[in-house]
Scaffold this motif. Sequence first.
Motif, PDB file in Angstrom:
ATOM      1  N   GLY A  37      -7.462  51.844  71.364  1.00 52.62           N
ATOM      2  CA  GLY A  37      -8.283  51.093  72.349  1.00 52.62           C
ATOM      3  C   GLY A  37      -9.809  51.992  71.621  1.00 52.62           C
ATOM      4  N   ALA A  38      -9.706  53.133  71.383  1.00 54.40           N
ATOM      5  CA  ALA A  38     -10.712  54.098  70.850  1.00 54.40           C
ATOM      6  C   ALA A  38     -11.008  53.600  69.530  1.00 54.40           C
ATOM      7  CB  ALA A  38     -10.627  55.302  71.054  1.00 54.40           C
ATOM      8  N   ALA A  39     -10.031  53.708  68.728  1.00 46.54           N
ATOM      9  CA  ALA A  39      -9.943  53.176  67.244  1.00 46.54           C
ATOM     10  C   ALA A  39     -11.019  51.842  67.223  1.00 46.54           C
ATOM     11  CB  ALA A  39      -8.787  53.141  66.413  1.00 46.54           C
ATOM     12  N   LEU A  40     -10.415  50.757  67.765  1.00 46.80           N
ATOM     13  CA  LEU A  40     -10.949  49.463  67.955  1.00 46.80           C
ATOM     14  C   LEU A  40     -12.392  49.531  68.233  1.00 46.80           C
ATOM     15  CD1 LEU A  40     -10.702  46.386  67.447  1.00 46.80           C
ATOM     16  CD2 LEU A  40     -10.150  46.185  70.086  1.00 46.80           C
ATOM     17  N   LEU A  41     -12.716  50.396  69.326  1.00 47.19           N
ATOM     18  CA  LEU A  41     -14.288  50.490  69.735  1.00 47.19           C
ATOM     19  C   LEU A  41     -15.055  51.025  68.540  1.00 47.19           C
ATOM     20  CD1 LEU A  41     -16.591  50.378  71.813  1.00 47.19           C
ATOM     21  CD2 LEU A  41     -15.682  52.496  72.707  1.00 47.19           C
ATOM     22  N   GLY A  49     -23.231  48.116  64.254  1.00 39.47           N
ATOM     23  CA  GLY A  49     -24.516  48.862  64.280  1.00 39.47           C
ATOM     24  C   GLY A  49     -24.642  49.643  65.661  1.00 39.47           C
ATOM     25  N   TYR A  50     -23.712  49.215  66.457  1.00 40.51           N
ATOM     26  CA  TYR A  50     -23.807  49.894  67.837  1.00 40.51           C
ATOM     27  C   TYR A  50     -23.079  51.341  68.054  1.00 40.51           C
ATOM     28  CZ  TYR A  50     -26.093  45.928  69.923  1.00 40.51           C
ATOM     29  OH  TYR A  50     -27.113  44.884  70.459  1.00 40.51           O
ATOM     30  N   THR A  51     -23.675  52.178  68.792  1.00 40.67           N
ATOM     31  CA  THR A  51     -22.718  53.364  68.986  1.00 40.67           C
ATOM     32  C   THR A  51     -21.735  53.234  69.862  1.00 40.67           C
ATOM     33  OG1 THR A  51     -24.907  54.608  68.182  1.00 40.67           O
ATOM     34  CG2 THR A  51     -23.216  55.681  69.489  1.00 40.67           C
ATOM     35  N   PRO A  52     -20.545  53.531  69.777  1.00 39.51           N
ATOM     36  CA  PRO A  52     -19.418  53.596  70.661  1.00 39.51           C
ATOM     37  C   PRO A  52     -19.853  54.487  71.765  1.00 39.51           C
ATOM     38  CG  PRO A  52     -18.544  53.876  68.660  1.00 39.51           C
ATOM     39  CD  PRO A  52     -20.177  54.252  68.528  1.00 39.51           C
ATOM     40  N   ARG A  53     -19.839  53.980  73.080  1.00 34.99           N
ATOM     41  CA  ARG A  53     -20.234  54.767  74.361  1.00 34.99           C
ATOM     42  C   ARG A  53     -18.914  54.828  75.329  1.00 34.99           C
ATOM     43  NH1 ARG A  53     -23.394  58.417  76.727  1.00 34.99           N
ATOM     44  NH2 ARG A  53     -23.726  57.708  78.912  1.00 34.99           N
ATOM     45  N   TRP A  54     -18.408  54.098  76.169  1.00 35.61           N
ATOM     46  CA  TRP A  54     -17.366  54.271  77.029  1.00 35.61           C
ATOM     47  C   TRP A  54     -16.236  53.459  76.506  1.00 35.61           C
ATOM     48  CZ3 TRP A  54     -18.003  58.400  79.920  1.00 35.61           C
ATOM     49  CH2 TRP A  54     -19.350  58.697  80.249  1.00 35.61           C
ATOM     50  N   PHE A  55     -14.818  54.050  76.795  1.00 39.10           N
ATOM     51  CA  PHE A  55     -13.726  53.185  76.627  1.00 39.10           C
ATOM     52  C   PHE A  55     -13.116  53.241  78.032  1.00 39.10           C
ATOM     53  CE2 PHE A  55      -9.085  53.302  75.853  1.00 39.10           C
ATOM     54  CZ  PHE A  55      -8.789  51.974  75.767  1.00 39.10           C
ATOM     55  N   THR A  56     -13.045  52.173  78.879  1.00 40.16           N
ATOM     56  CA  THR A  56     -12.498  52.200  80.051  1.00 40.16           C
ATOM     57  C   THR A  56     -11.058  51.425  80.035  1.00 40.16           C
ATOM     58  OG1 THR A  56     -14.642  52.042  81.160  1.00 40.16           O
ATOM     59  CG2 THR A  56     -12.754  51.806  82.447  1.00 40.16           C
ATOM     60  N   TYR A  57      -9.992  52.126  80.697  1.00 39.37           N
ATOM     61  CA  TYR A  57      -8.473  51.473  80.612  1.00 39.37           C
ATOM     62  C   TYR A  57      -7.991  51.205  82.038  1.00 39.37           C
ATOM     63  CZ  TYR A  57      -3.938  51.796  78.645  1.00 39.37           C
ATOM     64  OH  TYR A  57      -2.644  51.834  78.273  1.00 39.37           O
ATOM     65  N   PHE A  58      -7.696  50.035  82.162  1.00 37.88           N
ATOM     66  CA  PHE A  58      -7.393  49.519  83.505  1.00 37.88           C
ATOM     67  C   PHE A  58      -5.898  49.003  83.243  1.00 37.88           C
ATOM     68  CE2 PHE A  58     -11.964  48.556  83.679  1.00 37.88           C
ATOM     69  CZ  PHE A  58     -12.222  49.160  85.165  1.00 37.88           C
ATOM     70  N   ILE A  59      -4.949  49.707  84.243  1.00 38.33           N
ATOM     71  CA  ILE A  59      -3.699  49.367  84.033  1.00 38.33           C
ATOM     72  C   ILE A  59      -3.254  48.796  85.589  1.00 38.33           C
ATOM     73  CG2 ILE A  59      -1.439  50.244  83.794  1.00 38.33           C
ATOM     74  CD1 ILE A  59      -2.901  52.734  82.528  1.00 38.33           C
ATOM     75  N   GLY A  60      -2.516  47.556  85.452  1.00 42.71           N
ATOM     76  CA  GLY A  60      -2.223  46.899  86.565  1.00 42.71           C
ATOM     77  C   GLY A  60      -0.824  47.473  87.048  1.00 42.71           C
ATOM     78  N   ASP A  61       0.140  47.766  86.269  1.00 44.00           N
ATOM     79  CA  ASP A  61       1.456  48.216  86.945  1.00 44.00           C
ATOM     80  C   ASP A  61       1.542  49.418  85.970  1.00 44.00           C
ATOM     81  OD1 ASP A  61       3.915  48.987  87.534  1.00 44.00           O
ATOM     82  OD2 ASP A  61       4.900  47.154  86.754  1.00 44.00           O
ATOM     83  N   ALA A  62       1.273  50.594  86.337  1.00 47.87           N
ATOM     84  CA  ALA A  62       1.590  51.765  85.798  1.00 47.87           C
ATOM     85  C   ALA A  62       2.569  52.555  86.249  1.00 47.87           C
ATOM     86  CB  ALA A  62       0.133  52.981  85.850  1.00 47.87           C
TER      87      ALA A  62
END
Length: 131
Positions: A37-41, A49-62
């Motif tokens: 996810g961080a690499a994709l962002l 041309g946008y600066t990466p800011r936040w990567f938020t990760y939601f897990i339904g069944d962790a």
Amino acid sequence: HLLYQFLPNATSKEISLCLCIRSNDLGLGAPFNIAEGAALLSLVGRLTGYTPRWFTYFIGDAHIYENHQGMVLEQLAREPYQSPKLIISDRVPEFAKTGKYEPNWLEQIEPSDFTLEGYQHHAPLTAPMAV
């Protein structure tokens, strides 16, 4: 993965990413999914041309499989190393330099377009397949 949602901020020229995942094995799956996810962002930021800011990760069944508990405890006991720097190849166009928006490049990316500078790792951890 259920949903990748990019959140651009046109005022600050920043972009964030929310990843919603239905089910995730925390010992083996989560570390890979977070890095992916961080690499994709970073890649989308470069192409737009946008600066990466936040990567938020939601897990339904962790979850942690019972036969992975020892590996996860060992992983948590390790002292983290300094984070490496992700380098994207010059082959991939950078909007900030070209001024061209080229989303078609998402289909042309190769694993060799990414390198990690300053990457350190602990000894590998393994866990049996959970069935």
